[in-house]
Structures are given as structure tokens and as C-alpha cells.
Design an enzyme around this catalytic site. Structure first.
Site, mmCIF file in Angstrom:
data_model
loop_
_atom_site.group_PDB
_atom_site.id
_atom_site.type_symbol
_atom_site.label_atom_id
_atom_site.label_comp_id
_atom_site.label_asym_id
_atom_site.label_seq_id
_atom_site.Cartn_x
_atom_site.Cartn_y
_atom_site.Cartn_z
ATOM 1 N N ASN A 125 0.824 -1.208 0.000
ATOM 2 C CA ASN A 125 0.000 0.000 0.000
ATOM 3 C C ASN A 125 0.854 1.251 0.000
ATOM 4 O OD1 ASN A 125 -2.164 -1.721 0.143
ATOM 5 N ND2 ASN A 125 -2.417 -1.523 2.360
ATOM 6 N N HIS B 294 6.020 -0.494 -2.570
ATOM 7 C CA HIS B 294 5.516 0.236 -3.734
ATOM 8 C C HIS B 294 5.528 1.746 -3.533
ATOM 9 C CE1 HIS B 294 3.192 -3.576 -5.181
ATOM 10 N NE2 HIS B 294 4.487 -3.643 -5.396
ATOM 11 N N CYS C 280 11.811 13.410 -7.222
ATOM 12 C CA CYS C 280 12.279 14.195 -8.359
ATOM 13 C C CYS C 280 12.867 13.247 -9.394
ATOM 14 C CB CYS C 280 13.328 15.216 -7.923
ATOM 15 S SG CYS C 280 13.999 16.177 -9.311
ATOM 16 N N CYS D 89 17.191 20.377 -6.526
ATOM 17 C CA CYS D 89 17.898 20.723 -7.771
ATOM 18 C C CYS D 89 17.310 21.942 -8.477
ATOM 19 C CB CYS D 89 17.925 19.532 -8.730
ATOM 20 S SG CYS D 89 16.314 19.095 -9.450
ATOM 21 N N GLU E 173 -11.738 -12.695 0.072
ATOM 22 C CA GLU E 173 -12.038 -13.861 -0.751
ATOM 23 C C GLU E 173 -10.726 -14.495 -1.184
ATOM 24 O OE1 GLU E 173 -12.606 -11.361 -4.900
ATOM 25 O OE2 GLU E 173 -14.364 -11.963 -3.746
#
Length: 238
Positions: free
Chosen positions: A91, A108, A116, A138, A203
Site C-alpha cells: 500500500n 511500492h 524528483c 535541484c 475472498e
């Protein structure tokens, strides 16, 4: 006891956040190729930002549920007993952290951070993100994107995740589809190492047959029961 827990969108469904791969999930309503790939961002960054801004607002409006709090309790309880919880999540929300869990491994990425694309610096970002925003490191504009792993990109922290899985006594998957790799392989890796594997899901997942035990129903109900039993008796059963 060393417990490795993998969580997916199903654990946050009880907080009102959408899942991805079921009939009413996010990818049933939106095309991931147009919203969750580097090519999509290069082609239309405004559309990608709009999609993730909506999701970020939904996350900020949501709160952790009983399953998130139960896992935070599990982490504290295992530490007290000399064990450890390795909490790995697919998540991109921060509900585990807001429930009190420590050292959450977001394979993830996290939607509340910006990355950036030019200098690869990441920063906390809890407001809307747009093409006009500039990187404080930057100074370039138009390079900031949500710090989330898109399709075709490598998940974060894989060496650390694989090492923790190899050390585990128990592998638990909560609210995962079993269809997204490399996370879908974790249960098979655990089985080859002789680690007990448990699934908690609404499920059957795509890899449900690989689990030693499965419990089906809302995570807000099943996970607190499991944690209470594990901490109360030391029994790994569901």
C-alpha cells in the site's frame, strides 16, 4: 517469534480506500497504462497528477482501522517477548504509521512523498502535486512525481525484504490479490523454507492454494482476532 506480514489494499478497504483488482477496484475503472507508468507520466503528467492528487486527498481523509491498530499492537507485543515483526506493505497510504506501527516497509512507495525524476531526491508531500512545482534540491520544475512504484519499475527495499522473509518463523498475507509480483512470490518462497503461511482475505487470492491456512472475511474482524490469539497464547493458528 519472527513474523513477516505482507499487507495489500484489502487491509485499507475497511478505512474506505479502494482496492485494485476486484470487480469494483481502481484498475477496473481506470487504465493503469495511462496512469501508472513512466510513459504515462511523460505523455500527460497533468492527468497522472490529477489521479494521484485525488487518491492522496482520500488517504488523508481516511483513518486507520482495527486491522491497522492490531498490527501495531502485534509489533509491540512481539518486541516485548523478544521477537520481531517485519511489516511489508504494497500500500502507498500511511495508515500503518498512523496506527502506530514502526519501520513499515513500503515496497511500492508512498503517496505522501514526492520524487524528483531529475535528481532522485524524495521529500514529504501531503498536498496536491502539479507540473508547476519545483524540486527544492535541484531547482528544476516539472520533474516531481508521486514517490510510488509504477508498472515496470523495481519495488523498493527488496534485499531487506528478502532477508527478513528468510529469517521469519511465520508468513502472513493480509488483503493481497496474489497477482502482483514480486509480492505474489513471497508465500512460495516461505513455503520452500518451511515457514508456516497464513492468508487473511475477503475472498480467495490468486495464490490461495499455496497457503497452509486461510481465513476469509473483513480484515477489520479477522486480523484483531488473530493478533489477540498470537499474543495471548503463542499459537500461530487463525
Amino acid at each position: 517469534m519472527r513474523v513477516f506480514v505482507l499487507t495489500g489494499a484489502g487491509i485499507s478497504a475497511g478505512s474506505g480506500l479502494g482496492t485494485f483488482r476486484d470487480a469494483g477496484g481502481i484498475w477496473a475503472r481506470f487504465d493503469p497504462v495511462k496512469l501508472a507508468t513512466p510513459a504515462a507520466f511523460a505523455a500527460d503528467p497533468g492527468r497522472v497528477h490529477d489521479f494521484y492528487n485525488t487518491r492522496r486527498r482520500a488517504m488523508l481523509a481516511a483513518g486507520p482501522n482495527a486491522a491497522h491498530f492490531a498490527l501495531a499492537e502485534l509489533g509491540e507485543g512481539l518486541r516485548t517477548d523478544g521477537g520481531a515483526l517485519f511489516l511489508c506493505t504494497q500500500n502507498i497510504d500511511d495508515l500503518h504509521e498512523r496506527a502506530g506501527s514502526r519501520a513499515v516497509h513500503h515496497m511500492h512507495g508512498r503517496i505522501c512523498r514526492a520524487l524528483c525524476g531529475a535528481c532522485r531526491v524524495t521529500v514529504e508531500w501531503r498536498g496536491d502535486l502539479g507540473v508547476g512545482d519545483h524540486c527544492a534540491a535541484c531547482g528544476r520544475s516539472g520533474t516531481l512525481r508521486p514517490d510510488v512504484v509504477w508498472f515496470g519499475e523495481m519495488p523498493y527495499d527488496m534485499p531487506e525484504i528478502e532477508a527478513a522473509l528468510a529469517r521469519a518463523d511465520l508468513f502472513v498475507a493480509i488483503g493481497t490479490s496474489g497477482a502482483v509480483y514480486p509480492a505474489a512470490e513471497f508465500v512460495e518462497i516461505a513455503r520452500t523454507m518451511g515457514i508456516l503461511t497464513l492468508e487473511f482475505n475477503l475472498e480467495k487470492s490468486a495464490n490461495a492454494h499455496l497457503f497452509d491456512e486461510s481465513v476469509y472475511g473483513p480484515a477489520v474482524e479477522s486480523v484483531p482476532r488473530f493478533v489477540a490469539r498470537l499474543l495471548g497464547t503463542g499459537d500461530a493458528g487463525a
